[in-house]
Design an enzyme around this catalytic site. Structure first.
Site, PDB file in Angstrom:
ATOM      1  N   CYS A  18       0.808  -1.225   0.000  1.00  0.00           N
ATOM      2  CA  CYS A  18       0.000   0.000   0.000  1.00  0.00           C
ATOM      3  C   CYS A  18       0.843   1.278   0.000  1.00  0.00           C
ATOM      4  O   CYS A  18       1.438   1.608  -1.021  1.00  0.00           O
ATOM      5  CB  CYS A  18      -0.996  -0.053   1.150  1.00  0.00           C
TER       6      CYS A  18
ATOM      7  N   ARG B  38     -12.170   6.588  -1.710  1.00  0.00           N
ATOM      8  CA  ARG B  38     -11.181   5.575  -1.386  1.00  0.00           C
ATOM      9  C   ARG B  38     -11.674   4.235  -1.914  1.00  0.00           C
ATOM     10  O   ARG B  38     -12.876   3.980  -1.996  1.00  0.00           O
ATOM     11  CB  ARG B  38     -10.995   5.463   0.139  1.00  0.00           C
TER      12      ARG B  38
ATOM     13  N   HIS C  62      -3.511  -5.368   2.097  1.00  0.00           N
ATOM     14  CA  HIS C  62      -3.095  -5.017   3.450  1.00  0.00           C
ATOM     15  C   HIS C  62      -3.151  -6.158   4.431  1.00  0.00           C
ATOM     16  O   HIS C  62      -3.798  -7.155   4.188  1.00  0.00           O
ATOM     17  CB  HIS C  62      -4.091  -3.981   3.981  1.00  0.00           C
TER      18      HIS C  62
HETATM   19  N1  GLN Z   1      -2.033   6.900   2.066  1.00  0.00           N
HETATM   20  C1  GLN Z   1      -2.133   6.029   0.939  1.00  0.00           C
HETATM   21  C2  GLN Z   1      -3.497   6.045   0.279  1.00  0.00           C
HETATM   22  O1  GLN Z   1      -4.489   6.359   0.890  1.00  0.00           O
HETATM   23  C3  GLN Z   1      -1.809   4.621   1.375  1.00  0.00           C
HETATM   24  C4  GLN Z   1      -2.745   4.163   2.434  1.00  0.00           C
HETATM   25  C5  GLN Z   1      -2.431   2.864   2.977  1.00  0.00           C
HETATM   26  O2  GLN Z   1      -1.256   2.473   3.117  1.00  0.00           O
HETATM   27  N2  GLN Z   1      -3.500   2.181   3.344  1.00  0.00           N
HETATM   28  O3  GLN Z   1      -3.600   5.735  -0.886  1.00  0.00           O
END
Ligand code: GLN
Length: 241
Positions: free
Chosen positions: A93, A126, A189
């Site tokens: 990520c 997101r 993740h």
């Molecule tokens: N900050 C980055 C995003 O939102 C990565 C987030 C994360 O590692 N979950 O894309």
């Protein structure tokens, strides 16, 4: 035989317990009688990549990514040589985004390591969901969970997998993650490796191959892991009749 894992900036890049992937690698080594050690590096520590066989860069919030950004410039050259020499990397990520040239957000542009030819731009909404990938190179589907605002574009690089369920790199081109030399970059993740023991063994066998010239791993009893993997695959991709 011994594998040394370098965990970069665990205090900043460890969203959703990405460090559990290290425990998985260590256990699967120890079960096979292979010694395993993890070295943690914090901001300001010098890193000798010649000591390392696998490097983990975990996920982080935009703020944390910004904090490690200037530190990355200091290690860019030696990290680059490590990657070009076939060093193994798992970047998850936020860590995956930092492998590329940049991550452009509303608050500014975070410069990456330019280890892999890719870039990321923040988008909305997101992308949050379970995710299932396929890659004929691997014996099982790859299952996990994604949660990112960034959209990543990998150009002509090989993806980690083709998205069967979920959003992946950018929600548009059907790709997820990247494979470059012995680097795995992915948005998956948390317990990526416990859920996907075949990916854990891929990283271990690449690392052993580079260090000892032999990449044969003795088989382990992965019955439960495989059942869990298949359960997720059927739940999201192939509905049970
Ligand atoms: N900050 C980055 C995003 O939102 C990565 C987030 C994360 O590692 N979950 O894309």
């Amino acid at each position: 035989m011994k594998i040394t894992i370098g965990h970069l900036y665990p205090d900043l890049l460890n969203l959703y317990g990405d460090r559990g992937n290290i425990q998985c690698m260590m256990k699967r080594c120890l079960w096979r009688g292979i010694d395993a050690e993890t070295i943690e590096f914090r901001l300001g520590d010098s890193i000798d990549f010649s000591d390392l066989d696998i490097v983990l860069l975990g996920g982080g919030s935009d703020r944390e990514q910004m904090l490690v950004c200037s530190e990355l410039k200091k290690i860019q050259e030696s990290f680059h040589s490590y990657v070009e020499d076939g060093g193994s990397v798992l970047a998850v990520c936020g860590g995956y985004q930092l492998l590329g040239h940049y991550y452009k957000t509303e608050e500014g542009t975070i410069e990456g390591l330019s280890l892999v030819d890719l870039y990321t731009e923040q988008g909305s909404p997101r992308l949050i969901d379970n995710i299932v990938l396929e890659n004929p190179q691997f014996s099982l589907p790859i299952v996990g969970f994604e949660n990112h605002g960034g959209r990543t574009y990998i150009g002509s690089n090989r993806p980690f997998g083709k998205v069967l369920y979920g959003k992946g790199n950018n929600g548009e081109d059907g790709t997820e993650g990247v494979l470059y030399k012995n680097v795995v970059g992915t948005y998956l993740h948390g317990p990526l490796l416990p859920k996907n023991p075949h990916i854990c063994d891929y990283l271990l066998s690449n690392a052993l191959g580079r260090k000892y010239g032999t990449s044969d791993l003795s088989p382990l009893d992965d019955t439960q892991e495989k059942e869990a993997n298949q359960y997720i695959f059927h739940r999201f991709v192939k509905q049970q009749p």
